[in-house]
Every structure is written in C-alpha cells, then in structure tokens.
Design a protein around this motif. Structure first.
Motif, short mmCIF file in Angstrom:
data_model
loop_
_atom_site.label_atom_id
_atom_site.label_comp_id
_atom_site.label_asym_id
_atom_site.label_seq_id
_atom_site.Cartn_x
_atom_site.Cartn_y
_atom_site.Cartn_z
N VAL A 1 0.49 -1.07 -0.04
CA VAL A 1 0.07 -0.25 -0.42
C VAL A 1 0.95 1.36 -0.09
N GLU A 2 0.89 2.09 -0.92
CA GLU A 2 1.89 3.18 -1.07
C GLU A 2 0.45 4.60 -0.70
N MET A 3 1.04 5.11 0.37
CA MET A 3 0.69 6.28 1.44
C MET A 3 0.82 7.63 0.80
N ILE A 4 0.42 8.20 0.22
CA ILE A 4 0.16 9.29 0.09
C ILE A 4 0.43 10.71 0.70
N GLY A 5 0.95 11.46 1.37
CA GLY A 5 0.40 12.76 1.99
C GLY A 5 -0.04 14.03 1.03
N ARG A 6 -0.86 14.44 1.18
CA ARG A 6 -1.24 15.96 0.55
C ARG A 6 -1.21 16.88 1.29
N ASN A 7 -0.53 18.39 0.51
CA ASN A 7 -1.22 19.26 1.80
C ASN A 7 -1.65 20.88 0.50
N ALA B 1 -3.32 21.09 -3.62
CA ALA B 1 -3.89 20.02 -4.52
C ALA B 1 -2.92 19.99 -5.55
N ALA B 2 -2.43 19.23 -7.01
CA ALA B 2 -2.03 19.22 -7.55
C ALA B 2 -1.86 17.76 -7.94
N GLY B 3 -1.59 17.57 -9.31
CA GLY B 3 -1.71 16.37 -9.88
C GLY B 3 -2.58 15.42 -9.88
N SER B 4 -2.55 14.05 -9.53
CA SER B 4 -3.77 12.97 -10.28
C SER B 4 -5.11 13.45 -9.15
N LEU B 5 -4.81 14.52 -7.30
CA LEU B 5 -5.68 14.75 -7.11
C LEU B 5 -6.55 16.54 -7.19
N GLY C 1 -1.72 -0.15 -12.47
CA GLY C 1 -1.52 1.00 -12.55
C GLY C 1 -1.54 1.98 -11.25
N ASP C 2 -1.37 1.02 -9.78
CA ASP C 2 -1.80 1.78 -8.51
C ASP C 2 -2.67 2.24 -8.50
N PRO C 3 -3.90 1.80 -8.26
CA PRO C 3 -5.06 2.42 -8.45
C PRO C 3 -5.28 2.80 -6.71
N VAL D 1 4.30 20.61 -1.20
CA VAL D 1 3.00 19.97 -1.76
C VAL D 1 2.41 19.01 -1.48
N ASP D 2 3.19 17.42 -1.99
CA ASP D 2 3.15 15.74 -1.85
C ASP D 2 4.11 15.21 -1.43
N PHE D 3 3.56 13.98 -1.39
CA PHE D 3 5.21 13.11 -1.18
C PHE D 3 3.96 11.33 -1.34
N LYS D 4 4.76 10.22 -1.23
CA LYS D 4 4.77 9.56 -1.32
C LYS D 4 5.71 8.40 -0.22
N VAL D 5 5.19 8.01 0.44
CA VAL D 5 6.05 6.88 1.36
C VAL D 5 4.94 5.32 1.50
N PRO E 1 13.37 13.88 -4.37
CA PRO E 1 12.46 14.80 -5.38
C PRO E 1 11.50 13.79 -6.06
N ASP E 2 11.91 12.44 -6.67
CA ASP E 2 10.96 11.46 -7.49
C ASP E 2 9.16 11.39 -6.43
N THR E 3 9.30 11.50 -5.63
CA THR E 3 8.74 10.49 -4.62
C THR E 3 7.94 11.77 -3.77
N CYS E 4 8.15 13.50 -4.67
CA CYS E 4 7.92 14.67 -3.35
C CYS E 4 7.20 15.72 -4.85
N ARG E 5 6.60 16.23 -4.33
CA ARG E 5 6.08 17.66 -5.15
C ARG E 5 6.79 18.91 -4.33
N LEU E 6 7.62 19.41 -4.74
CA LEU E 6 8.48 20.20 -3.57
C LEU E 6 8.73 21.54 -4.66
N PHE F 1 9.98 16.44 -15.42
CA PHE F 1 10.21 15.13 -15.98
C PHE F 1 9.34 15.14 -16.67
N ARG F 2 7.99 14.70 -15.74
CA ARG F 2 6.72 14.57 -16.47
C ARG F 2 6.14 15.06 -17.46
N ARG F 3 6.61 16.21 -17.04
CA ARG F 3 5.97 17.47 -17.57
C ARG F 3 6.56 18.11 -19.21
P1 TMP Z 1 0.03 12.01 -7.87
O1 TMP Z 1 -0.36 13.14 -8.01
O2 TMP Z 1 0.11 11.28 -8.99
O3 TMP Z 1 -1.22 10.75 -6.98
O4 TMP Z 1 1.16 12.35 -6.93
C1 TMP Z 1 1.22 12.19 -5.86
C2 TMP Z 1 2.57 12.08 -4.65
O5 TMP Z 1 3.25 11.32 -5.25
C3 TMP Z 1 4.14 12.90 -5.63
O6 TMP Z 1 4.36 13.35 -4.97
C4 TMP Z 1 4.50 11.96 -6.68
C5 TMP Z 1 4.45 10.58 -6.02
N1 TMP Z 1 4.52 9.46 -6.87
C6 TMP Z 1 5.19 8.25 -6.32
O7 TMP Z 1 6.24 8.78 -5.65
N2 TMP Z 1 5.03 7.27 -6.98
C7 TMP Z 1 4.10 7.50 -7.82
O8 TMP Z 1 4.16 5.78 -8.98
C8 TMP Z 1 3.20 7.95 -8.17
C9 TMP Z 1 1.31 7.44 -9.02
C10 TMP Z 1 3.19 9.58 -7.14
#
Ligand code: TMP
Length: 236
Positions: free
Chosen positions: A89-95, A97-101, A128-130, A174-178, A195-200, A214-216
């Motif tokens: 389970v990937e835990m995403i913390g958000r402060n 709004a950005a990205g998928s939210l 695809g990490d639902p 902005v947000d991050f994944k752990v 910086p791969d796993t956080c929005r800064l 990179f994504r954009r």
């Molecule tokens: P998201 O807006 O695409 O859901 O991403 C939220 C945050 O999680 C963002 O900081 C990037 C991080 N993330 C990962 O580290 N790995 C992933 O596979 C995804 C989709 C997001």
C-alpha cells in the motif's frame, strides 16, 4: 559488508542481498519513469542526488522518532537498509492540490487543502497503482486495521516533520509518497524520499523542483534536483 545477489530491480532502484540476512543494499539508478513506465528517460546524476537527499531525510525523521529502514549510506549510489517485507500500500500525503488529486476532484493546482490528507494506493504496476479504500485493503489482506492505522498516523507525522524541514529551506512540500514494510515484527518506513517521490515547490518563485519537470517536460531537471540537494544537504 558484502554485496550478494540482486533480489529486485524497480524503476529507480535495485535491491541486493548482503552477507547479513537482515540487511539489504539499495542502489539508486539514474533512470526515471512516469505514467506507469510509459515515459522513460535518464536524469543525469539522479541516483547520487537521491541517495544523499534520502539519507538526510531518513536521518532527520529517525531523530524525530520515526522508525525507518535506513542504516547508513555506503557510497555515492548505495545505502544499507534493514530488509523489509513491503506492505503493498503506497501512502500519499498531500498539503496542496496537484497531480492526480487536482484532476480527480477538479481543484486548481496550487490550492492549499483545508487540512492535510493521506490517501492509500495499491502498489501494483500491472493495475497502474489504483486508489484503494480501507475495505479494499482489508479484503485483499494488504494490511491489518492496526497496520493501516499506524501507517496513516506515521504518514501524518512525517508530513509535519518534512513540511517544517523544507520550509526552513524555502521549499513548499506539496505532496509525497511513502512506503512501509515489516522487519522482525516492526513496521518501518522504507523506500526513499526524494524529488522523485515528493512535489517540492520553491516558496519564493513557485518553481517546481521535482519530478514534474520530467513528467511535464519543463526542462532544467538536473538543475532542480541539484538545487534540492544543495538546500537539503549543503553542497554535494
Ligand atoms: P499523484 O498526484 O500522481 O497521485 O502523486 C502524488 C505524489 O506521489 C507525488 O509527489 C509523486 C508521488 N508518486 C510517487 O512517488 N510514485 C508514484 O508512482 C506516483 C503515482 C506518485
């Protein structure tokens, strides 16, 4: 410490066993992917930079009571970690709004959320990490209610600690994944934080300093990662 067999190769890292069954080596690659691996590229020097940034952040979190898998950084691209059985389970913390939210809820990117939130996603490349709700997590037996509660609370604490740490460096988290895993009956923070796993975002200019460059296709990718490393670790 002797490096042995490759146990797993992910999109950004490789894991190796060592002569100690409780310890693994995490090797940081320069490869970058986005959109479930559909977009691929190289971010020069990323492995070195992310290893250093993750080291600094794991140490800071450890000093503040978060139990992590980090043992020590071995060299430019490798860190020694406790071996985990990863909770899928990937835990995403958000402060903010950005990205998928922003997309899912229809919020403008950059809007501060009324309060920080934590979301849960299935760590599954083929799917695809639902996003998952608690009922899904229990149905699939990915985590127990106690584990999920602990992961949520720890992610909220990590969010507070990282937010304050980054503010001191004029960066908005902005947000991050752990990710978490079990080691000898204990739930530990695993993976990497970088910086791969956080929005800064730069607090003064709002410039993005993370993998969204990179994504954009925003350019100045290496420069942005180096800037985060400079602010987090000093010159490297
Ligand atoms: P998201 O807006 O695409 O859901 O991403 C939220 C945050 O999680 C963002 O900081 C990037 C991080 N993330 C990962 O580290 N790995 C992933 O596979 C995804 C989709 C997001």
């Amino acid at each position: 410490m002797e490096k042995r067999d490759k146990i797993y190769e992910g999109k950004a890292k490789i894991l190796y066993t060592t002569d100690d069954p409780d310890l693994v080596i995490q090797y940081f690659k320069d490869e970058a992917t986005a959109f479930d691996g559909k977009k691929k590229g190289i971010i020069e020097h990323k492995g070195v930079v992310n290893n250093r940034i993750s080291e600094r952040l794991f140490l800071m979190l450890g000093e503040n009571g978060i139990h992590t898998h980090f043992v020590k950084r071995l060299n430019d691209r490798e860190m020694l970690c406790k071996r985990l059985k990863i909770v899928q389970v990937e835990m995403i913390g958000r402060n903010v709004a950005a990205g998928s939210l922003a997309k899912r809820i229809g919020l403008d990117e950059g809007v501060t959320l009324p309060r920080p939130i934590v979301e849960t996603y299935y760590k599954s490349d083929p799917l695809g990490d639902p996003m998952l709700c608690d009922e899904h997590i229990f149905m699939l037996e990915l985590a127990t209610p106690a584990q999920l509660e602990q992961m949520r609370e720890t992610t909220r604490k990590i969010n507070r600690l990282l937010t304050d740490f980054f503010v001191e460096r004029r960066i908005r988290l902005v947000d991050f994944k752990v990710e978490y895993g079990m080691h000898k009956g204990e739930l530990l923070l695993g993976d990497e934080i970088c910086p791969d796993t956080c929005r800064l975002w730069d607090m003064d200019t709002s410039e993005k300093l993370d993998k969204d460059r990179f994504r954009r296709d925003l350019g100045k990718i290496e420069e942005s990662y180096a800037e985060v490393a400079r602010r987090v670790c000093g010159e490297i």
